[in-house]
Every structure is written in structure tokens, then in C-alpha cells.
Design an enzyme around this catalytic site. Structure first.
Site, PDB file in Angstrom:
ATOM      1  N   SER A 268       0.829  -1.198   0.000  1.00 21.52           N
ATOM      2  CA  SER A 268       0.000   0.000   0.000  1.00 21.52           C
ATOM      3  C   SER A 268       0.871   1.258   0.000  1.00 21.52           C
ATOM      4  CB  SER A 268      -0.969  -0.052   1.179  1.00 21.52           C
ATOM      5  OG  SER A 268      -1.977   0.934   1.058  1.00 21.52           O
TER       6      SER A 268
ATOM      7  N   ASP B  92      -9.957  -4.344  -4.626  1.00 24.61           N
ATOM      8  CA  ASP B  92      -9.198  -3.242  -4.038  1.00 24.61           C
ATOM      9  C   ASP B  92      -9.438  -1.987  -4.857  1.00 24.61           C
ATOM     10  OD1 ASP B  92      -7.336  -1.505  -2.975  1.00 24.61           O
ATOM     11  OD2 ASP B  92      -5.605  -2.807  -3.328  1.00 24.61           O
TER      12      ASP B  92
ATOM     13  N   HIS C 215      -7.973  -5.152  -0.500  1.00 23.28           N
ATOM     14  CA  HIS C 215      -6.801  -4.398  -0.059  1.00 23.28           C
ATOM     15  C   HIS C 215      -6.366  -4.873   1.327  1.00 23.28           C
ATOM     16  CE1 HIS C 215      -4.104  -0.964  -0.356  1.00 23.28           C
ATOM     17  NE2 HIS C 215      -4.318  -0.747   0.934  1.00 23.28           N
TER      18      HIS C 215
END
Length: 317
Positions: free
Chosen positions: A159, A253, A283
């Protein structure tokens, strides 16, 4: 790119998490969100794999020392080194939040993993995290006595940490910096666009549009910074000098399409890319490794990422 619905294991995890987070992160604020994160870690039923050692260190940084946690495999070194940057929207995350993931990555890859506790926003907005991230990889590349490095070096992150790994790779290429052999970008927060299909259809799985906007306000503050290639490497004119990459995305995601677009940019600039999409995942799924969460696909993904690192370093399985 996406399955009909998220995997049942993930749906179970999301139902549990919603009970612990009834309001938006922006409502909680940075302090409240971090307290909630620590509570989740305290409740986590983790069964970490064996590593040779895990030691907290400090690397020199631009604003004092940068906290580091070094993980060594159980076999005898020296080892390739992977500098790892945690996710959390540049606001959340810590050495502890990604301890389990780093232990699994160490065990599966046979590499020495160096986890970096970079400064967080909003107290330390852009470019503080980038400065710490780059300082850490420069330190690791010098082969300090604290490490048992064989000279081979990779960066990795999930991320926001995936964005930092990509930025560090770009900076090293442009500044004639450390020679980075590989980059592992796990659903990286790069090239995010409101009009992406993944944003329209999947915001709300784990992170909402409000969460993403809040993270952006905390970290970037200004659209001017958002356009800086060292904030978002998808803005760079040329990425041809960066190392080969693994790019991981998840079907459900909202950041998926940004990751896909960045993988295509890398290929367009002549960079070798191994693209791995997990259609029924969300995610953050790679971190769902605890026994209580029981997402088997998370373990598969860590093994895939580790396999790519071993191949890049020429290490036998």
C-alpha cells in the site's frame, strides 16, 4: 480482474473488523485510528513462523535516527537484504503492525528483511516518509555491521509502503544511488484516480473513498505535492532505470487499477514486471496471516512474492 465476490475467508475477516471500527478513520483522527490499530494487534491470534532473530536497530536519518527491525533467517548468512516499508496510508502502521508479515517474508524468502519505521503524517507530512525510506535503503546498501548482507538488495512494501518502495527505486536510479536489484510492490498506492473502475466499484472494501481522501490530506496537504514523482512515481517522465518488479493487486481493491496502470508504465519503459492479481482478494489481504483470520490466500501470496525475490537473487528454492 475481480471475481464475482470476495473469498469467504475475507468476508469473514471484514465482518469482524467492522465490529471493531464502526466509524470512518477520518472521524477517529490519527490518534484514534492508531489506538484502534494497537487494539487490533493486541487481540490478534498470531502464530509467527520461526526466524533466526529479530532485533530493533536505528539507522541514521535526515531528522534523527530511523527505527529499524532486522529479521534474519534461521540458516547461516550472509543473505540478500530486503528493505520493507509498511502500509497504512502514510498515517498508520508500525514495526509491530507488519511484524507477522515480515517474519513470514523472511522465512519464505531466505532473505534478511529490514523493516523501516518511517515518520508518519499528519505530524510529518510529505516528504518526511520518503526521506526516511531513502535513508534506510542507503544505510542498508552500505553493508553495516548490524546486517549480514551479501550485497544483493531489494525493496518491498504494501500500500503506502509499496509506493515508498517504488519511489525509492526511482530515486536511486535518478540519483545514481544504491544499486537495487528488485522491487516488490504489494497493491501500491500509486496512480490513484477517482475515475478508475476499481475506485467506483470497490471503495468500501477495507478502505473507503473518505479514507483515501483523509490519508491524502494528512500526507500530501497540497495537490502540488501530489504531482511530485517522488510522491507518486506514476507521475515520472521516465522509469527506465528502475529495477525489475513484482506488482501485486487484489480484485476488490479500489487501488487495483492504479497498480495495473503502474505495471504497464514500467513495461512501457522497458522494465521487466511480474504481475500477480488475486481476483477474490481485498486491499490489505497479504497481511491477513494470523490464525484467527485464516486467509490461506495471504500465505500463498507471501510465498509468491518470496519466490519472485529468490528468482531475482538467483537463490535456489
Amino acid at each position: 480482474m475481480a471475481a464475482d465476490e470476495p473469498h469467504p475467508d475475507v468476508q469473514s475477516v471484514l465482518r469482524t473488523r467492522r465490529r471493531f471500527q464502526p466509524v470512518a478513520l477520518s472521524t477517529l483522527g490519527a490518534r484514534g485510528a492508531r489506538l484502534l490499530e494497537r487494539l487490533g494487534l493486541w487481540l490478534q491470534d498470531a502464530d509467527p513462523p520461526a526466524v533466526g532473530s529479530a532485533v530493533d536497530l536505528t539507522a541514521p536519518g535526515p531528522d534523527g535516527g530511523v527505527p529499524i527491525r532486522r529479521y534474519r533467517p534461521t540458516n547461516t548468512g550472509p543473505y540478500p537484504t530486503v528493505v520493507f516499508y509498511h502500509g497504512g496510508g502514510f498515517v498508520l502502521g508500525s514495526l509491530d503492525s507488519h511484524d507477522l508479515l515480515c517474519r513470514h517474508l523472511t522465512a519464505e524468502s531466505g532473505c534478511e528483511v529490514v523493516s523501516v519505521d518511517y515518520r508518519l503524517a499528519p505530524e510529518h507530512p510529505f516528504p518526511a516518509a520518503v526521506e526516511d525510506a531513502y535513508a534506510a535503503v542507503e544505510w542498508a546498501a552500505t553493508g553495516p555491521d548490524a546486517l549480514d548482507s551479501d550485497g544483493r538488495l531489494a525493496v518491498a512494501g504494501d500500500s503506502a509502503g509499496g509506493a515508498l518502495a517504488a519511489v525509492v527505486s526511482l530515486m536511486a536510479a535518478e540519483r545514481d544511488g544504491p544499486e537495487i536489484d528488485y522491487q516488490s510492490l504489494i497493491y501500491p498506492a500509486v496512480g490513484i484516480r477517482d475515475d478508475h473502475r476499481s475506485m467506483r466499484e470497490h471503495a468500501g472494501y477495507v478502505i473507503s473513498e473518505d479514507d483515501i481522501r483523509w490519508f491524502d490530506r494528512c500526507y500530501y496537504g497540497s495537490e502540488i505535492h501530489r504531482r511530485n514523482p517522488y510522491a507518486d512515481p506514476s507521475r515520472a517522465d521516465d522509469r527506465s532505470g528502475v529495477p525489475p518488479a513484482t506488482v501485486v493487486t487484489a480484485g476488490f481493491d479500489p487501488l487495483r487499477d492504479g497498480g495495473i496502470a503502474y505495471a504497464r508504465q514500467l513495461v512501457g519503459d522497458g522494465v521487466s514486471v511480474r504481475f500477480r492479481n488475486y481476483p477474490d482478494m481485498v486491499h490489505g489481504f497479504v497481511g491477513m496471516l494470523s490464525e484467527s483470520e485464516g486467509v490461506e490466500r495471504a500465505h500463498e501470496a507471501v510465498d509468491d512474492i518470496a519466490t519472485d525475490l529468490r528468482r531475482a537473487f538467483g537463490v535456489d528454492d
